[in-house]
Write a protein that holds these residues in place. Structure first.
Motif, short mmCIF file in Angstrom:
data_model
loop_
_atom_site.label_atom_id
_atom_site.label_comp_id
_atom_site.label_asym_id
_atom_site.label_seq_id
_atom_site.Cartn_x
_atom_site.Cartn_y
_atom_site.Cartn_z
N GLU A 240 0.90 -1.10 0.09
CA GLU A 240 -0.01 0.01 0.02
C GLU A 240 0.70 1.33 0.02
OE1 GLU A 240 -2.44 -0.20 3.22
OE2 GLU A 240 -3.54 -2.03 2.57
N LYS A 241 1.99 1.10 0.56
CA LYS A 241 3.12 2.14 0.42
C LYS A 241 4.03 2.15 -0.47
CE LYS A 241 3.08 2.37 5.50
NZ LYS A 241 3.62 2.36 6.88
N ASN A 242 3.68 1.40 -1.67
CA ASN A 242 4.53 1.30 -2.68
C ASN A 242 6.06 0.66 -2.50
OD1 ASN A 242 2.55 1.93 -4.69
ND2 ASN A 242 3.11 3.85 -4.21
N ILE A 243 6.17 -0.07 -1.32
CA ILE A 243 7.23 -0.57 -0.88
C ILE A 243 7.41 -2.11 -1.33
CG2 ILE A 243 8.84 -1.07 0.92
CD1 ILE A 243 7.43 1.47 2.51
N GLN A 244 8.71 -2.36 -1.91
CA GLN A 244 8.77 -3.87 -2.36
C GLN A 244 9.59 -4.57 -1.41
OE1 GLN A 244 10.60 -4.18 -6.44
NE2 GLN A 244 10.48 -6.60 -6.16
N LEU A 245 8.89 -5.56 -1.00
CA LEU A 245 9.38 -6.74 0.02
C LEU A 245 9.85 -8.10 -0.79
CD1 LEU A 245 10.04 -7.67 2.89
CD2 LEU A 245 7.78 -7.99 3.31
N LYS A 287 14.84 -6.69 1.11
CA LYS A 287 15.01 -8.05 0.65
C LYS A 287 15.27 -8.78 2.15
CE LYS A 287 18.12 -10.74 -2.36
NZ LYS A 287 18.45 -11.61 -1.34
N SER A 288 14.47 -9.94 2.12
CA SER A 288 14.96 -10.68 3.55
C SER A 288 15.21 -12.09 3.19
CB SER A 288 13.75 -10.62 4.44
OG SER A 288 12.62 -11.10 3.75
N ASP A 289 16.40 -12.83 3.72
CA ASP A 289 16.75 -14.21 3.32
C ASP A 289 16.42 -15.14 4.62
OD1 ASP A 289 17.05 -13.73 0.71
OD2 ASP A 289 19.05 -12.87 1.09
N LEU A 290 15.97 -16.14 4.70
CA LEU A 290 16.13 -17.05 5.82
C LEU A 290 17.02 -18.23 5.45
CD1 LEU A 290 14.79 -17.78 8.43
CD2 LEU A 290 13.02 -19.25 7.38
N TYR A 291 18.04 -18.52 6.16
CA TYR A 291 19.11 -19.64 6.01
C TYR A 291 19.55 -20.13 7.24
CZ TYR A 291 22.32 -15.84 6.68
OH TYR A 291 22.91 -14.74 7.30
N LEU A 292 20.36 -21.45 7.09
CA LEU A 292 20.63 -22.23 8.32
C LEU A 292 22.32 -22.20 8.14
CD1 LEU A 292 20.39 -24.13 10.56
CD2 LEU A 292 20.86 -26.02 9.03
N GLN A 293 22.96 -21.70 9.21
CA GLN A 293 24.40 -21.78 9.33
C GLN A 293 25.10 -22.11 10.59
OE1 GLN A 293 26.18 -18.27 7.39
NE2 GLN A 293 28.00 -18.27 8.92
N GLU A 294 25.78 -23.28 10.57
CA GLU A 294 26.58 -23.63 11.81
C GLU A 294 25.46 -23.99 13.02
OE1 GLU A 294 29.42 -20.94 12.88
OE2 GLU A 294 30.66 -21.64 11.15
N GLY A 295 24.24 -24.55 12.62
CA GLY A 295 23.28 -25.03 13.89
C GLY A 295 22.30 -23.71 14.04
N PHE A 296 22.50 -22.59 13.53
CA PHE A 296 21.55 -21.22 13.82
C PHE A 296 20.79 -20.98 12.80
CE2 PHE A 296 24.69 -21.00 17.33
CZ PHE A 296 24.19 -20.25 18.08
#
Length: 385
Positions: A240-245, A287-296
């Motif tokens: 609605e605010k013309n922001i791209q996610l 931009k958001s990324d979900l990932y696994l690294q060293e058990g976290f």
């Protein structure tokens, strides 16, 4: 599970001070020598006096006695010298250190190379002094933060309240005669009231976090599905605010993570809200990324905003800190959003870090521990894919 056995504090202490502990009984040896040498010294003197009287006039016997007495005195002087160096002098230094502590000077350290129980005592004293000094610095910082907190609260409340009072007086005084101007003033009043309410809510939440009185309700959550639903909800508002996610799930499997869904949601919303506050009016991309690294489990939230100056980056998680106070004031910023986000993430056992390149944008990275694999493969139809 690792077996846990109770260890006496002295045992744990000696583990880190093996060299000193090898001589831990030296003080007791000195004490025993002094205690048992007294009757032997008395008998020796009595024997010497008896023999002097018994063999009076015998020059050879007198020389032998003189040699024995000289050897005894030399040994005694050596013992007393060693006692002074290894016991009395360290105790005197320790006493001076205690007096400095009593005066409030915690920046004190006693130098000692003795390898006995007094050396252990001096080492313990130095550690105590360091802890007291760190506690004093922490208390000073806390007091300074408290003063700044009161000053910031006073300032942040005074401005909107003054605006509310001014516009109400204008309406009541008849300055705003047209319905359009009255409506405009009422909207400004409503805006400032909303800001005051948000400030009070953030202050209350932060105070609960600061005093460890905020209730958390942790539950095992499939983190991929949870993040997908969260990002979908946020995306609807930003569109609605013309922001791209954009959101990308880089996990190869689904993981279960113990979180408080409400509190984690608030932390992420605060970070995204911070990007919106400081981002450009047009063309903001998050931009958001979900990932696994060293058990976290990691969630990286990156924007193409103006970035954060290097000298200010280290302060952004401090309460009431604003990079641009004049601008964020109009955007209903309380200066507590990132501070609250950090507290909420740390309450989950995680961390939050920020990096930024001025003029190119910023990236906030959240980490969550205690992940547990619950599916070997994410289904192709999984919405978090």
């Amino acid at each position: 599970m690792t077996d846990w056995k109770y260890r006496h504090p002295h045992d744990r202490f000696c583990k880190h001070h093996d060299r000193l502990c090898k001589h831990h009984d030296e003080f007791h040896q000195y004490h025993r020598i002094l205690r048992f040498s007294r009757p032997f010294a008395l008998l020796f003197y009595l024997l010497v006096i008896y023999l002097l009287f018994a063999w009076a006039g015998n020059q050879t016997i007198a020389v032998i006695f003189a040699v024995f007495i000289s050897i005894k005195e030399i040994l005694q002087l050596y013992f007393l010298w060693r006692l002074e160096k290894r016991v009395f002098q360290p105790i005197a230094s320790l006493n001076r250190g205690v007096q400095e502590i009593a005066r409030g000077n915690y920046a004190v350290s006693i130098e000692s190379n003795v390898e006995n129980e007094i050396g252990l005592l001096i080492d313990s004293f130095n550690q105590m002094a360091k802890k007291l000094q760190a506690s004093e610095i922490l208390q000073q910082n806390y007091e300074e933060n408290r003063k700044n907190l009161v000053a910031n609260i006073s300032h942040d409340l005074k401005t909107p309240i003054a605006a509310i009072q001014g516009y109400i007086e204008a309406i009541l005084g008849g300055t705003a005669r047209s319905s359009e101007k009255v409506e405009k003033y009422l909207k400004i009043i409503d805006y400032n009231i909303a800001y005051v309410n948000k400030l009070i809510d953030d202050l209350f939440l932060f105070s609960q976090l600061d005093m460890n009185k905020l209730d958390f309700h942790f539950e095992e959550v499939q983190i991929g599905a949870y993040m997908y639903d969260l990002m979908e909800e946020v995306n609807l508002e930003l569109e609605e605010k013309n922001i791209q996610l954009s959101y990308t799930n880089l996990l190869e499997h689904e993981y279960s993570v113990p979180i408080d869904p409400k509190r984690l949601y608030q932390a992420i919303r605060n970070i995204i809200g911070n990007a919106v506050k400081y981002g450009p009016d047009q063309g903001l991309l998050i931009k958001s990324d979900l990932y696994l690294q060293e058990g976290f489990i990691y969630l990286a939230i990156q924007d193409n905003g103006p970035g954060i100056p290097e000298d200010k980056l280290q302060h952004i998680f401090e309460r009431f800190y604003r990079i641009d106070s004049e601008r964020t004031k109009d955007l209903m910023s309380t200066g507590l959003g990132l501070a609250i986000a950090r507290e909420l993430i740390e309450a989950h056992g995680g961390k939050i870090e920020a990096s930024s390149i001025e003029g190119k944008g910023s990236c906030f990275t959240l980490s969550l521990p205690n992940t547990r694999l619950i599916k070997e493969n994410i289904d192709e139809t999984d919405p978090g894919d």
